[in-house]
Design a protein around this motif. Structure first.
Motif, PDB file in Angstrom:
ATOM      1  N   ASP A 156       0.833  -1.208   0.000  1.00 25.37           N
ATOM      2  CA  ASP A 156       0.000   0.000   0.000  1.00 25.37           C
ATOM      3  C   ASP A 156       0.871   1.263   0.000  1.00 25.37           C
ATOM      4  O   ASP A 156       0.569   2.237  -0.696  1.00 25.37           O
ATOM      5  N   LEU A 157       1.953   1.238   0.783  1.00 22.07           N
ATOM      6  CA  LEU A 157       2.863   2.388   0.828  1.00 22.07           C
ATOM      7  C   LEU A 157       3.482   2.633  -0.543  1.00 22.07           C
ATOM      8  O   LEU A 157       3.548   3.787  -1.001  1.00 22.07           O
ATOM      9  N   LEU A 158       3.916   1.573  -1.202  1.00 22.41           N
ATOM     10  CA  LEU A 158       4.524   1.711  -2.521  1.00 22.41           C
ATOM     11  C   LEU A 158       3.508   2.239  -3.537  1.00 22.41           C
ATOM     12  O   LEU A 158       3.825   3.116  -4.357  1.00 22.41           O
ATOM     13  N   GLU A 159       2.291   1.737  -3.473  1.00 22.80           N
ATOM     14  CA  GLU A 159       1.244   2.190  -4.401  1.00 22.80           C
ATOM     15  C   GLU A 159       0.913   3.660  -4.173  1.00 22.80           C
ATOM     16  O   GLU A 159       0.746   4.432  -5.139  1.00 22.80           O
ATOM     17  N   ARG A 160       0.821   4.068  -2.927  1.00 18.06           N
ATOM     18  CA  ARG A 160       0.517   5.475  -2.627  1.00 18.06           C
ATOM     19  C   ARG A 160       1.667   6.372  -3.076  1.00 18.06           C
ATOM     20  O   ARG A 160       1.441   7.478  -3.597  1.00 18.06           O
ATOM     21  N   GLY A 161       2.903   5.912  -2.846  1.00 17.04           N
ATOM     22  CA  GLY A 161       4.048   6.696  -3.274  1.00 17.04           C
ATOM     23  C   GLY A 161       4.096   6.872  -4.779  1.00 17.04           C
ATOM     24  O   GLY A 161       4.444   7.955  -5.277  1.00 17.04           O
ATOM     25  N   MET A 162       3.726   5.835  -5.515  1.00 20.20           N
ATOM     26  CA  MET A 162       3.689   5.924  -6.980  1.00 20.20           C
ATOM     27  C   MET A 162       2.575   6.862  -7.434  1.00 20.20           C
ATOM     28  O   MET A 162       2.763   7.683  -8.348  1.00 20.20           O
ATOM     29  N   ALA A 163       1.421   6.755  -6.797  1.00 20.44           N
ATOM     30  CA  ALA A 163       0.282   7.604  -7.162  1.00 20.44           C
ATOM     31  C   ALA A 163       0.578   9.085  -6.902  1.00 20.44           C
ATOM     32  O   ALA A 163       0.113   9.964  -7.636  1.00 20.44           O
ATOM     33  N   LYS A 164       1.363   9.370  -5.856  1.00 18.81           N
ATOM     34  CA  LYS A 164       1.708  10.750  -5.499  1.00 18.81           C
ATOM     35  C   LYS A 164       2.937  11.260  -6.245  1.00 18.81           C
ATOM     36  O   LYS A 164       3.330  12.420  -6.076  1.00 18.81           O
ATOM     37  N   GLY A 165       3.545  10.399  -7.038  1.00 25.50           N
ATOM     38  CA  GLY A 165       4.718  10.802  -7.792  1.00 25.50           C
ATOM     39  C   GLY A 165       6.003  10.796  -6.991  1.00 25.50           C
ATOM     40  O   GLY A 165       7.022  11.333  -7.432  1.00 25.50           O
ATOM     41  N   GLU A 166       5.990  10.160  -5.827  1.00 25.15           N
ATOM     42  CA  GLU A 166       7.197  10.085  -5.000  1.00 25.15           C
ATOM     43  C   GLU A 166       8.090   8.916  -5.411  1.00 25.15           C
ATOM     44  O   GLU A 166       9.307   8.951  -5.197  1.00 25.15           O
ATOM     45  N   PHE A 167       7.478   7.858  -5.955  1.00 23.83           N
ATOM     46  CA  PHE A 167       8.219   6.686  -6.405  1.00 23.83           C
ATOM     47  C   PHE A 167       8.040   6.510  -7.905  1.00 23.83           C
ATOM     48  O   PHE A 167       7.012   6.901  -8.465  1.00 23.83           O
ATOM     49  N   ARG A 168       9.029   5.899  -8.503  1.00 26.80           N
ATOM     50  CA  ARG A 168       8.936   5.568  -9.922  1.00 26.80           C
ATOM     51  C   ARG A 168       7.815   4.562 -10.130  1.00 26.80           C
ATOM     52  O   ARG A 168       7.601   3.660  -9.312  1.00 26.80           O
ATOM     53  N   SER A 169       7.119   4.684 -11.233  1.00 22.22           N
ATOM     54  CA  SER A 169       6.002   3.777 -11.521  1.00 22.22           C
ATOM     55  C   SER A 169       6.534   2.410 -11.943  1.00 22.22           C
ATOM     56  O   SER A 169       7.285   2.298 -12.909  1.00 22.22           O
ATOM     57  N   MET A 170       6.164   1.402 -11.173  1.00 21.48           N
ATOM     58  CA  MET A 170       6.535   0.027 -11.492  1.00 21.48           C
ATOM     59  C   MET A 170       5.604  -0.914 -10.727  1.00 21.48           C
ATOM     60  O   MET A 170       4.774  -0.454  -9.927  1.00 21.48           O
ATOM     61  N   ASP A 171       5.712  -2.193 -10.973  1.00 22.20           N
ATOM     62  CA  ASP A 171       4.843  -3.157 -10.299  1.00 22.20           C
ATOM     63  C   ASP A 171       5.142  -3.151  -8.799  1.00 22.20           C
ATOM     64  O   ASP A 171       6.262  -3.489  -8.389  1.00 22.20           O
ATOM     65  N   PRO A 172       4.158  -2.783  -7.935  1.00 18.95           N
ATOM     66  CA  PRO A 172       4.418  -2.720  -6.490  1.00 18.95           C
ATOM     67  C   PRO A 172       4.742  -4.079  -5.870  1.00 18.95           C
ATOM     68  O   PRO A 172       5.499  -4.154  -4.897  1.00 18.95           O
ATOM     69  N   VAL A 173       4.180  -5.149  -6.424  1.00 18.04           N
ATOM     70  CA  VAL A 173       4.465  -6.489  -5.894  1.00 18.04           C
ATOM     71  C   VAL A 173       5.914  -6.871  -6.192  1.00 18.04           C
ATOM     72  O   VAL A 173       6.619  -7.421  -5.340  1.00 18.04           O
ATOM     73  N   ALA A 174       6.371  -6.524  -7.409  1.00 16.72           N
ATOM     74  CA  ALA A 174       7.765  -6.804  -7.764  1.00 16.72           C
ATOM     75  C   ALA A 174       8.709  -5.986  -6.885  1.00 16.72           C
ATOM     76  O   ALA A 174       9.718  -6.513  -6.391  1.00 16.72           O
ATOM     77  N   MET A 175       8.387  -4.713  -6.672  1.00 16.54           N
ATOM     78  CA  MET A 175       9.231  -3.857  -5.839  1.00 16.54           C
ATOM     79  C   MET A 175       9.266  -4.368  -4.409  1.00 16.54           C
ATOM     80  O   MET A 175      10.323  -4.380  -3.762  1.00 16.54           O
TER      81      MET A 175
END
Length: 230
Positions: free
Chosen positions: A164-183
Motif C-alpha cells: 500500500d505504501l509503494l502504491e501510494r508513493g507511486m500515485a503521489k509521484g514520490e516513487f517511480r512507476s513500477m509493479d508494487p508487488v515486484a518492488m
C-alpha cells in the motif's frame, strides 16, 4: 431466640464478597505466573536459537536455560516447533506495531519508507541468528510453512502495508512507476539477504551504514546516468 454463642472456625460464615475477592486475587496471581513463565521460555528459546540455531533447539536446552524441568516446558509447548513459532509471532507482532506507528506519523511516503528500512535493519541486525533459524525451521517443517502462509497471520498484514505504501508513493509521484508487488519482493530479498549475511558473519557493517546504502540504492540507483558521470 438468637444465640450469641461464638461460632467455631468450622461454623464461621464469611461474607460472599470475600470469597469472590480471594478468587480474583488467585486468578490474577495465576495470570502473573503464566506471563512470567512465558517470558522465561521466550528468553530461553531466543538464547538457544542464538547459540545453536534451529537444529540445536531442544526442549531440554530451553528448560535448562529457563531453570525449570523439561516437563514444565511441555506444560506450555508441545514441541520445539511451538517454541520457535511463539518467538516468531512476538517478533512479527512487534514489527507490525512499529510499522503502523511509522506509517501514521509520516505523510510523505518516501520518508516512511526510509524510516521503515532503518527500523527493519536495526531489528534484523539484533535478531540475525534468530531470523536465520526461522528460515531453517520453515524449510524443514511443512506445518510451520502452512501456519506462516495463513493470510490471517500478521506477516501478511505487514506485506499489505508495504504494498500500500509503494502504491501510494507511486500515485503521489514520490516513487517511480513500477509493479508494487515486484518492488516489494525486491525489497524483501535485499533485507533478508543482508540479515543472512550478518548471521553468517560475512557482513560486519552496522545497521545504519546498511540502511543508508539501501536507501541510496533505491533513491539514486546503482548505474550512473550519462549526464551524471564524472
Amino acid at each position: 431466640m438468637v444465640s450469641c454463642a461464638r461460632k467455631t472456625s468450622h461454623e464461621r460464615v464469611f461474607p460472599p464478597w470475600k470469597g469472590i475477592k480471594m478468587q480474583k486475587l488467585s486468578e490474577k496471581k495465576k495470570e502473573i505466573v503464566e506471563e512470567m513463565m512465558k517470558e522465561a521460555f521466550h528468553n530461553a528459546t531466543c538464547a538457544v536459537l542464538e547459540e545453536c540455531g534451529w537444529p540445536g533447539l531442544t526442549m531440554e536446552r530451553v528448560a535448562e536455560r529457563a531453570g525449570v524441568s523439561k516437563g514444565t516446558v511441555y506444560n506450555y509447548f508441545k514441541d520445539k516447533r511451538e517454541l520457535v513459532w511463539s518467538v516468531m509471532e512476538r517478533l512479527i507482532s512487534q514489527l507490525e506495531k512499529s510499522t503502523r506507528d511509522i506509517l501514521r506519523r509520516n505523510e510523505n511516503c518516501a520518508d516512511a519508507l526510509r524510516e521503515l528500512i532503518r527500523e527493519d535493519m536495526a531489528s534484523r541486525k539484533k535478531n540475525a541468528n534468530i531470523m536465520t533459524a526461522f528460515l531453517h525451521a520453515f524449510h524443514e517443517e511443512p506445518e510451520l510453512r502452512k501456519r506462516m502462509f495463513d493470510r490471517r497471520h500478521p506477516f501478511f498484514s505487514l506485506q499489505a502495508m508495504l504494498k500500500d505504501l509503494l502504491e501510494r508513493g507511486m500515485a503521489k509521484g514520490e516513487f517511480r512507476s513500477m509493479d508494487p508487488v515486484a518492488m516489494r519482493s525486491i525489497l524483501n530479498a535485499i533485507l533478508m539477504g543482508v540479515s543472512r549475511q550478518w548471521a553468517g558473519g560475512h557482513l560486519t557493517l552496522p545497521p545504519d551504514v546498511m540502511s543508508d546504502s539501501i536507501i541510496s540504492l533505491l533513491t539514486d540507483g546503482l548505474i550512473i546516468k550519462g549526464d551524471d558521470r564524472p
